[in-house]
Design a protein around this motif. Structure first.
Motif, short mmCIF file in Angstrom:
data_model
loop_
_atom_site.label_atom_id
_atom_site.label_comp_id
_atom_site.label_asym_id
_atom_site.label_seq_id
_atom_site.Cartn_x
_atom_site.Cartn_y
_atom_site.Cartn_z
N PRO A 99 0.79 -1.24 0.00
CA PRO A 99 0.00 0.00 0.00
C PRO A 99 0.82 1.28 0.00
CG PRO A 99 0.00 -1.00 2.18
CD PRO A 99 0.66 -1.99 1.27
N ASP A 100 2.09 1.19 0.41
CA ASP A 100 2.91 2.40 0.54
C ASP A 100 4.06 2.45 -0.45
OD1 ASP A 100 4.13 0.23 1.75
OD2 ASP A 100 5.15 1.43 3.26
N ILE A 101 4.07 1.55 -1.45
CA ILE A 101 5.17 1.52 -2.43
C ILE A 101 4.61 1.57 -3.84
CG2 ILE A 101 7.09 0.15 -3.35
CD1 ILE A 101 7.51 -1.00 -0.58
N GLU A 102 5.24 2.36 -4.70
CA GLU A 102 4.82 2.50 -6.09
C GLU A 102 6.03 2.29 -7.00
OE1 GLU A 102 2.89 5.92 -9.05
OE2 GLU A 102 3.67 6.45 -7.06
N VAL A 103 5.92 1.44 -7.99
CA VAL A 103 6.97 1.26 -8.98
C VAL A 103 6.83 2.37 -10.02
CG1 VAL A 103 7.94 -0.24 -10.76
CG2 VAL A 103 7.07 -1.24 -8.64
N VAL A 104 7.82 3.27 -10.06
CA VAL A 104 7.71 4.45 -10.92
C VAL A 104 8.39 4.27 -12.27
CG1 VAL A 104 7.50 6.01 -8.96
CG2 VAL A 104 9.77 5.52 -9.90
N GLY A 105 9.17 3.18 -12.41
CA GLY A 105 9.83 2.96 -13.68
C GLY A 105 10.71 1.73 -13.64
N GLU A 106 11.18 1.31 -14.83
CA GLU A 106 12.05 0.15 -14.97
C GLU A 106 13.13 0.45 -15.99
OE1 GLU A 106 10.00 -3.55 -15.64
OE2 GLU A 106 8.22 -2.86 -14.56
N ALA A 107 14.32 -0.13 -15.77
CA ALA A 107 15.42 0.03 -16.71
C ALA A 107 16.18 -1.27 -16.81
CB ALA A 107 16.35 1.16 -16.26
N GLU A 108 16.76 -1.53 -17.98
CA GLU A 108 17.47 -2.79 -18.18
C GLU A 108 18.98 -2.63 -18.23
OE1 GLU A 108 16.97 -2.88 -23.08
OE2 GLU A 108 15.84 -4.27 -21.80
N ASP A 109 19.48 -1.41 -18.06
CA ASP A 109 20.93 -1.19 -18.00
C ASP A 109 21.21 0.10 -17.26
OD1 ASP A 109 20.99 1.10 -19.93
OD2 ASP A 109 20.35 -0.44 -21.34
N GLY A 110 22.49 0.31 -16.94
CA GLY A 110 22.87 1.46 -16.13
C GLY A 110 22.61 2.80 -16.77
N ALA A 111 22.86 2.91 -18.07
CA ALA A 111 22.65 4.19 -18.75
C ALA A 111 21.17 4.59 -18.73
CB ALA A 111 23.15 4.11 -20.19
N THR A 112 20.31 3.62 -19.00
CA THR A 112 18.87 3.89 -18.96
C THR A 112 18.42 4.20 -17.55
OG1 THR A 112 18.58 2.34 -20.80
CG2 THR A 112 16.60 2.98 -19.59
N ALA A 113 19.06 3.55 -16.56
CA ALA A 113 18.70 3.79 -15.16
C ALA A 113 18.89 5.26 -14.78
CB ALA A 113 19.54 2.90 -14.25
N LEU A 114 20.00 5.86 -15.22
CA LEU A 114 20.25 7.26 -14.90
C LEU A 114 19.20 8.15 -15.56
CD1 LEU A 114 22.01 9.45 -13.64
CD2 LEU A 114 23.44 9.40 -15.69
#
Length: 225
Positions: free
Chosen positions: A25-40
């Motif tokens: 109830p208190d956590i939301e997944v705001v995005g996903e990335a498959e590598d470090g560059a995309t993560a930034l």
């Protein structure tokens, strides 16, 4: 609501984490990335509270991505939890040094993962003390003999004897309650000692306290308390 960014090159792993976290109830997944560059890029776009970061990924790996995120002034408040396979990855200590606020093994129980995200978001502790001890013992045993820089030595010299004792116990993976029990003081007093030590050491969180304890030589590789 705690916003979480998932970073892992395996879609199945991300799907499992996503399903688990979206049920909270208190956590939301705001995005996903498959590598470090995309993560930034995703971190800049979504401004998550916590990033779950895999280490081994194609292209820019999790260690470099962690360093990028921590160094970005636009992401000052973002906490990174590094994910590792305990049997093979020897990079956890480097990850913490790069700015990660904690680390988890991938076979962690779901309840521990959820708890770790909440704890790291709150800034109250490194991670589950049991997991912390296992990894500290493993990776500290592989660490090079400490050669403290003048800056680290100067920071440690500011600590009182009791604060140095508390820092050593934090480095051993003890929680505030466990420190209180060990030193026969109240949990509030233990928390105060930890907080004062962190301020004097200019530490972001307990993870950095662990690194400083080892790098200064206050705690020796292989030391378990």
């Amino acid at each position: 609501m705690i916003g979480v960014l998932l970073v892992d090159d395996q879609a199945l792993v991300r799907a499992g984490f996503r399903a688990l976290l979206r049920a909270q109830p208190d956590i939301e997944v705001v995005g996903e990335a498959e590598d470090g560059a995309t993560a930034l890029t995703m971190a800049r776009d979504t401004k998550p509270d916590v990033v779950l970061m895999d280490i081994r990924m194609p292209g820019r790996n999790g260690l470099d991505a962690t360093k990028d995120i921590v160094a970005d002034p636009r992401l000052s408040g973002v906490k990174v939890i590094v994910l590792t396979t305990f049997a093979e990855d020897a990079y956890v200590f480097d990850a913490i040094r790069n700015g990660a606020s904690g680390f988890l093994v991938k076979d962690i129980e779901p309840v521990e993962l959820v708890h770790a995200i909440r704890v790291v978001h709150g800034g109250d502790a490194l991670l589950s003390p049991v997991v912390t001890r296992r990894l500290i013992e493993e990776f500290a045993a592989r660490a090079k003999p400490p050669q403290p820089a003048k800056q680290i030595t100067a920071l440690m010299d500011q600590l009182t004897d009791r604060e140095r004792e508390v820092v050593a116990l934090v480095a051993a993976g003890l929680s505030n309650d466990e420190i209180a029990e060990r030193l026969v003081v109240s949990p509030a007093t233990a928390k105060t000692h930890v907080s004062r030590a962190m301020i004097k050491l200019a530490a972001r969180d307990r993870a950095q306290v662990v690194v400083l304890a080892y790098e200064s030589g206050l705690v020796r590789p292989g030391w378990t308390g």
